[in-house]
Motif scaffolding. Sequence first.
Motif, short mmCIF file in Angstrom:
data_model
loop_
_atom_site.label_atom_id
_atom_site.label_comp_id
_atom_site.label_asym_id
_atom_site.label_seq_id
_atom_site.Cartn_x
_atom_site.Cartn_y
_atom_site.Cartn_z
N LYS A 50 -14.65 40.09 15.74
CA LYS A 50 -15.42 40.57 14.59
C LYS A 50 -15.19 42.05 14.37
CE LYS A 50 -18.07 36.97 13.47
NZ LYS A 50 -18.31 36.48 12.13
N ILE A 51 -14.92 42.78 15.47
CA ILE A 51 -14.64 44.20 15.40
C ILE A 51 -13.25 44.43 15.98
CG2 ILE A 51 -15.22 46.50 16.29
CD1 ILE A 51 -18.10 45.68 16.38
N LYS A 52 -12.52 45.32 15.33
CA LYS A 52 -11.20 45.67 15.82
C LYS A 52 -11.03 47.18 15.72
CE LYS A 52 -6.34 44.83 14.80
NZ LYS A 52 -5.42 44.16 13.88
N LYS A 53 -10.51 47.78 16.78
CA LYS A 53 -10.18 49.20 16.77
C LYS A 53 -8.90 49.35 15.96
CE LYS A 53 -11.30 52.26 20.49
NZ LYS A 53 -11.09 52.66 21.86
N LEU A 54 -8.89 50.26 15.00
CA LEU A 54 -7.72 50.42 14.14
C LEU A 54 -6.75 51.44 14.72
CD1 LEU A 54 -9.46 50.28 10.65
CD2 LEU A 54 -8.37 48.43 11.93
N LYS A 55 -5.50 51.33 14.30
CA LYS A 55 -4.44 52.20 14.79
C LYS A 55 -3.75 52.89 13.61
CE LYS A 55 -3.55 48.97 18.54
NZ LYS A 55 -2.60 48.02 19.12
N PHE A 61 -11.10 54.72 13.78
CA PHE A 61 -11.98 53.91 12.96
C PHE A 61 -11.99 52.48 13.47
CE2 PHE A 61 -10.84 57.41 10.27
CZ PHE A 61 -11.98 57.68 9.54
N TYR A 62 -12.96 51.71 13.01
CA TYR A 62 -13.11 50.32 13.39
C TYR A 62 -13.22 49.47 12.14
CZ TYR A 62 -14.28 52.29 17.91
OH TYR A 62 -14.23 52.99 19.10
N ARG A 63 -12.80 48.21 12.29
CA ARG A 63 -12.93 47.24 11.21
C ARG A 63 -13.95 46.20 11.63
NH1 ARG A 63 -12.04 42.21 12.41
NH2 ARG A 63 -9.82 42.24 12.76
N LEU A 64 -14.95 45.98 10.78
CA LEU A 64 -15.95 44.94 11.00
C LEU A 64 -15.67 43.83 10.01
CD1 LEU A 64 -18.61 43.88 12.24
CD2 LEU A 64 -19.82 45.19 10.49
N ARG A 65 -15.50 42.62 10.51
CA ARG A 65 -15.18 41.47 9.66
C ARG A 65 -16.47 40.78 9.24
NH1 ARG A 65 -12.91 36.02 11.60
NH2 ARG A 65 -13.89 36.84 13.45
N GLU A 74 -16.74 54.40 11.10
CA GLU A 74 -16.51 55.40 12.13
C GLU A 74 -17.83 55.63 12.85
OE1 GLU A 74 -14.91 60.00 12.21
OE2 GLU A 74 -15.90 59.27 10.42
N LYS A 75 -17.79 55.65 14.18
CA LYS A 75 -19.01 55.92 14.95
C LYS A 75 -19.09 57.41 15.19
CE LYS A 75 -17.81 53.37 18.34
NZ LYS A 75 -17.74 52.70 19.64
N ARG A 76 -20.21 57.96 14.92
CA ARG A 76 -20.46 59.37 15.21
C ARG A 76 -21.61 59.40 16.22
NH1 ARG A 76 -20.11 62.16 9.25
NH2 ARG A 76 -17.94 61.60 8.85
N GLN A 77 -21.23 59.32 17.49
CA GLN A 77 -22.21 59.20 18.57
C GLN A 77 -23.23 60.33 18.59
OE1 GLN A 77 -22.48 56.53 20.25
NE2 GLN A 77 -20.49 55.65 20.66
#
Length: 94
Positions: A50-55, A61-65, A74-77
């Motif tokens: 469901k989530i994939k780390k992008l390259k 960034f991450y992709r949420l399906r 993008e997570k900003r912790q």
Amino acid sequence: MPFSLKFHPAAKKELDKLDPQTKRFIVSSLREFIDHYDTLYEQELMHRSKIKKLKGDWEGFYRLRLRSYRVIYEKRQEELIIHIVRVAHRKEVY
């Protein structure tokens, strides 16, 4: 401390262009995502694809399906913010 959603102006425009039913689905899915968000939940979603780390150009960034749609975030912790940068059909998102 829960995460909050923050939309990039372009992502907000993309979301607003969607039909009302799809928009409601995406917004409610994103709310559920941030309500349950923690490291274990993220790992579970990655395991289920469901989530994939992008390259490449999208490194960091991450992709949420979400059905046929993809949300690029993008997570900003340090701010505990999930920053949504794209919301589009899977054919158009990248």
